[in-house]
Design a protein around this motif. Structure first.
Motif: not given
Length: 320
Positions: A288-295, A303-320
């Motif tokens: 199946c597809v796991l969180r690590s695959h989404l990251e 990156i950088p097509r639609i975003i300049d950072h990865n919330p799966f890596a740095i967390g949603v709060r930090k990304a926000g």
């Protein structure tokens, strides 16, 4: 077939319905009802203006493949065992055209005739008359015009040609088609296209409904629920369409929030990210597809097509 090819093909067949999409389908049905009940009266229109990858075109595809196909079969126009996609492409109850590359009134007429499976030649006025005649003769109940942002003339065309063919403008031609009672229409395009098409007050005044397909807002409970439901359904569709042995759980932990940050609330981008993740998971032999695959998919594709950072890596709060 390679794993990647199989996944790319399977994603073309995924359909996910939600209240917003079904509400749009209801409006399309109501416009068709006007054609049947008031055939000789001036017609009006509906619009969908929203950012790219918000699900606008998929809304039309699902409408054609479900309600319009059901109606075509009910009327005895096609056998019920015929492939639904084939019926959707051949039926003429609802005509769907895309204006990519259409910059003149003549181009527009040619595109409509092509959608009607009519091969004709002539000047602009002759082709427009043929459009009117064939729309009425075939009993077309609705015309959906997608990618209306392409109505703007290209820079390569001469100023003389622009004056000759676009004095009245394509928008004015569409307005005249409505006034003549030919057929109701739905106009679809990116957000910026609204001012391009509806600078004309007379056309603007013919809008019955402005259908909302804007980015889903995670801060609004109903829209957040719609987004999360889309993520959950997409995970189930991967197994349903034979891509993986097990369901992929995209409702676990912070996955929905991360997908929201990356996609900006646009469900089309969620599908593109998951498509990339599915290829990565399949190559790794995962069931199946796991969180690590989404990251990994965000790093590879988003990156950088639609975003300049990865919330799966740095967390949603930090990304926000």
């Amino acid at each position: 077939m390679s794993k990647r090819g199989k996944i790319w093909s399977a994603f073309n067949d995924i359909r996910i319905f939600n209240d917003r999409l079904l509400d749009a389908h209801d409006i399309f049905d109501d416009l068709r009802q006007v054609t049947r009940e008031s055939p000789n009266e001036p017609k009006r229109c509906a619009t969908i203006f929203a950012p790219t990858h918000s699900g606008k075109s998929m809304c039309v595809k699902t409408y054609l493949e479900t309600r319009v196909v059901d109606e075509a079969i009910k009327r005895g126009l096609f056998p019920k065992d015929m492939e639904r996609k084939e019926i959707a492409s051949k039926q003429r109850i609802v005509v769907y055209i895309t204006l990519e590359g259409v910059t003149t009134i003549k181009n527009l007429a040619e595109e409509i005739l092509r959608a009607l499976n009519v091969e004709e030649e002539g000047n602009t006025q002759q082709l427009l008359k043929l459009c009117y005649d064939h729309i009425l003769a075939l009993g077309v109940e609705l015309i959906i015009v997608d990618e209306v942002q392409h109505l703007k003339p290209t820079k390569q065309r001469s100023k003389f040609a622009e004056r000759q063919e676009n004095d009245a403008g394509i928008a004015n031609t569409l307005k005249v088609m409505l006034i003549r009672g030919v057929c109701p229409m739905v106009f679809i395009g990116v957000t910026e296209a609204r001012t391009l098409l509806f600078g004309d007050d007379q056309l603007d005044g013919r809008v019955l409904e402005e259908i909302s397909f804007d980015r889903l807002d995670y801060g609004v409970a109903a829209q957040r629920e719609m987004f999360i439901e889309y993520c959950g359904m997409l995970g189930l569709k991967l197994k349903e369409h034979g891509m993986f042995e097990e369901d992929s759980n995209f409702l676990d932990g912070d996955i929905p929030a991360c997908l929201y940050v990356v996609s900006g609330g646009r469900v089309g981008y969620v599908s593109r990210i998951v498509e990339q993740a599915a290829v990565i998971a399949a190559k790794a032999g995962s069931p199946c597809v796991l969180r690590s695959h989404l990251e990994a998919a965000v790093n590879k594709w988003a990156i950088p097509r639609i975003i300049d950072h990865n919330p799966f890596a740095i967390g949603v709060r930090k990304a926000g």
